[in-house]
Design an enzyme around this catalytic site. Structure first.
Site, PDB file in Angstrom:
ATOM      1  N   GLU A  90      -5.615  -4.867  10.542  1.00 46.76           N
ATOM      2  CA  GLU A  90      -4.621  -3.819  10.767  1.00 46.76           C
ATOM      3  C   GLU A  90      -4.939  -3.093  12.072  1.00 46.76           C
ATOM      4  OE1 GLU A  90      -2.710  -2.670   6.736  1.00 46.76           O
ATOM      5  OE2 GLU A  90      -4.231  -1.222   7.272  1.00 46.76           O
ATOM      6  N   GLY A 117       1.801   2.851  10.848  1.00 45.56           N
ATOM      7  CA  GLY A 117       2.650   4.034  10.718  1.00 45.56           C
ATOM      8  C   GLY A 117       3.289   4.459  12.027  1.00 45.56           C
ATOM      9  N   SER A 142       2.941  -1.852  10.237  1.00 41.88           N
ATOM     10  CA  SER A 142       4.392  -1.842  10.473  1.00 41.88           C
ATOM     11  C   SER A 142       5.050  -3.207  10.292  1.00 41.88           C
ATOM     12  CB  SER A 142       4.706  -1.253  11.851  1.00 41.88           C
ATOM     13  OG  SER A 142       4.212   0.069  11.926  1.00 41.88           O
ATOM     14  N   LYS A 164       0.143   4.226  -0.350  1.00 40.82           N
ATOM     15  CA  LYS A 164      -0.519   5.413   0.218  1.00 40.82           C
ATOM     16  C   LYS A 164      -0.274   6.632  -0.690  1.00 40.82           C
ATOM     17  CE  LYS A 164      -0.325   3.301   4.753  1.00 40.82           C
ATOM     18  NZ  LYS A 164      -0.201   3.442   6.192  1.00 40.82           N
ATOM     19  N   HIS A 194      -9.533   1.058   4.852  1.00 42.33           N
ATOM     20  CA  HIS A 194      -8.276   1.279   5.580  1.00 42.33           C
ATOM     21  C   HIS A 194      -8.555   2.263   6.720  1.00 42.33           C
ATOM     22  CE1 HIS A 194      -4.190   2.479   6.532  1.00 42.33           C
ATOM     23  NE2 HIS A 194      -3.779   1.391   5.902  1.00 42.33           N
ATOM     24  N   ASN A 218       0.865  -1.177   0.000  1.00 42.33           N
ATOM     25  CA  ASN A 218       0.000   0.000   0.000  1.00 42.33           C
ATOM     26  C   ASN A 218       0.903   1.229   0.000  1.00 42.33           C
ATOM     27  OD1 ASN A 218      -1.854   2.009   0.479  1.00 42.33           O
ATOM     28  ND2 ASN A 218      -2.393   1.338   2.550  1.00 42.33           N
ATOM     29  N   GLU A 262      -7.048   4.710   7.775  1.00 40.09           N
ATOM     30  CA  GLU A 262      -6.836   6.123   7.421  1.00 40.09           C
ATOM     31  C   GLU A 262      -8.064   6.681   6.699  1.00 40.09           C
ATOM     32  OE1 GLU A 262      -3.108   5.509   5.451  1.00 40.09           O
ATOM     33  OE2 GLU A 262      -2.165   5.096   7.378  1.00 40.09           O
TER      34      GLU A 262
HETATM   35  C1  3PY Z   1       0.875   0.063   7.416  1.00 40.92           C
HETATM   36  O1  3PY Z   1       1.522  -0.971   7.517  1.00 40.92           O
HETATM   37  O2  3PY Z   1       1.241   1.111   7.942  1.00 40.92           O
HETATM   38  C2  3PY Z   1      -0.375   0.075   6.664  1.00 40.92           C
HETATM   39  O3  3PY Z   1      -1.205   0.927   6.890  1.00 40.92           O
HETATM   40  C3  3PY Z   1      -0.609  -0.907   5.593  1.00 40.92           C
HETATM   41  O4  3PY Z   1      -1.796  -0.663   4.924  1.00 40.92           O
END
Ligand code: 3PY
Length: 253
Positions: free
Chosen positions: A170, A176, A216, A11, A98, A9, A100
């Site tokens: 997640e 992040g 992460s 982003k 997601h 991803n 975010e």
């Molecule tokens: C991350 O690993 O920071 C993610 O948000 C993967 O989508």
């Protein structure tokens, strides 16, 4: 047997030239070094989908994914992108829900239900993201939150449709932040997700669903995470922006 997948991803990162450089490095490294059966998915920003797709050149190991889509087929929705548009430029997967998107764009389970429907109707494979915040984990609400996200956002689809869905767990506190869930913490939630699928659909659906870990994940922890019985790969954020790290993660099965 369910698929192993590592999805990157990207982003909102990279310029056009940087994206082209990254995809060509990943194509070469995956081609030369990856001997396992993992399917690789690259999810660049919208403007780069076509060019990244072209650079993949029909590579059978690497597939194209988007990071979002709108729930309507077409119309006066300035700035939005439909699932059919994505499909028409060769996209196969789409990340939906997601954290975010949930946090910064107010996407709730009802909206995500509509997006999942739109993606499936257009022939895309949704990578449906779920996960709890740190506060929710500390209040022992993890399982409740996960169950609600699944029930309200995803479990409306038919058995047949569900067979095409990928789930990504997640934990928000690991996104992040550099903090990763331990493999035991992740495994526990993945097993719970599989249980919910078995309850709502059936044992075969539970056994066949690919459930990715995200948050992460990096070359240092991927092997340990991917060795857990209910973890079928990863949705990779920061580490997917570096071809060496990303390829090492793909090799971690
Ligand atoms: C991350 O690993 O920071 C993610 O948000 C993967 O989508």
């Amino acid at each position: 047997m369910r698929k192993k997948i590592v999805a990157g991803n990207w982003k909102m990162n990279k310029t056009f030239d940087e994206a082209q450089a990254l995809v060509s490095e990943v194509v070469n490294m995956v081609q030369d070094e990856v001997n396992n059966q993992a399917e690789v998915v690259l999810c660049p920003p919208f403007p780069f989908l076509s060019s990244v797709g072209k650079a993949l050149g029909g590579n059978s190991k690497i597939h194209l994914g988007a990071q979002n889509c709108h729930q309507k087929e077409s119309g006066a929705y300035t700035g939005e992108v439909s699932a059919a548009m994505l499909k028409s430029v060769g996209v196969e997967y789409v990340i939906l829900g997601h954290s975010e998107r949930r946090q910064y764009f107010n996407e709730d389970n009802q909206l995500l239900e509509a997006k999942v429907k739109a993606a499936l109707q257009a022939g895309l494979i949704p990578i449906f993201c779920i996960g709890e915040s740190l506060e929710q984990r500390e209040q022992d609400l993890t399982f409740e939150v996960i169950e609600t996200q699944l029930k309200e956002g995803l479990f409306h689809v038919t058995n047949e449709e569900f067979a095409r869905v990928v789930i990504a767990y997640e934990p928000i506190w690991a996104i992040g932040t550099g903090k990763t869930a331990t493999s035991q913490q992740a495994q526990e939630v993945h097993a719970f997700i599989r249980e919910q699928i078995a309850r709502h659909y059936d044992a075969a659906a539970a056994a066949n669903t690919t459930i990715l870990y995200g948050g992460s994940a990096n070359p240092g922890n991927a092997r340990e995470l991917f060795s857990q019985p209910d973890i079928d790969g990863g949705l990779i954020g920061g580490a997917s922006l570096k071809s060496r790290d990303f390829t090492d993660i793909v090799k971690s099965f």
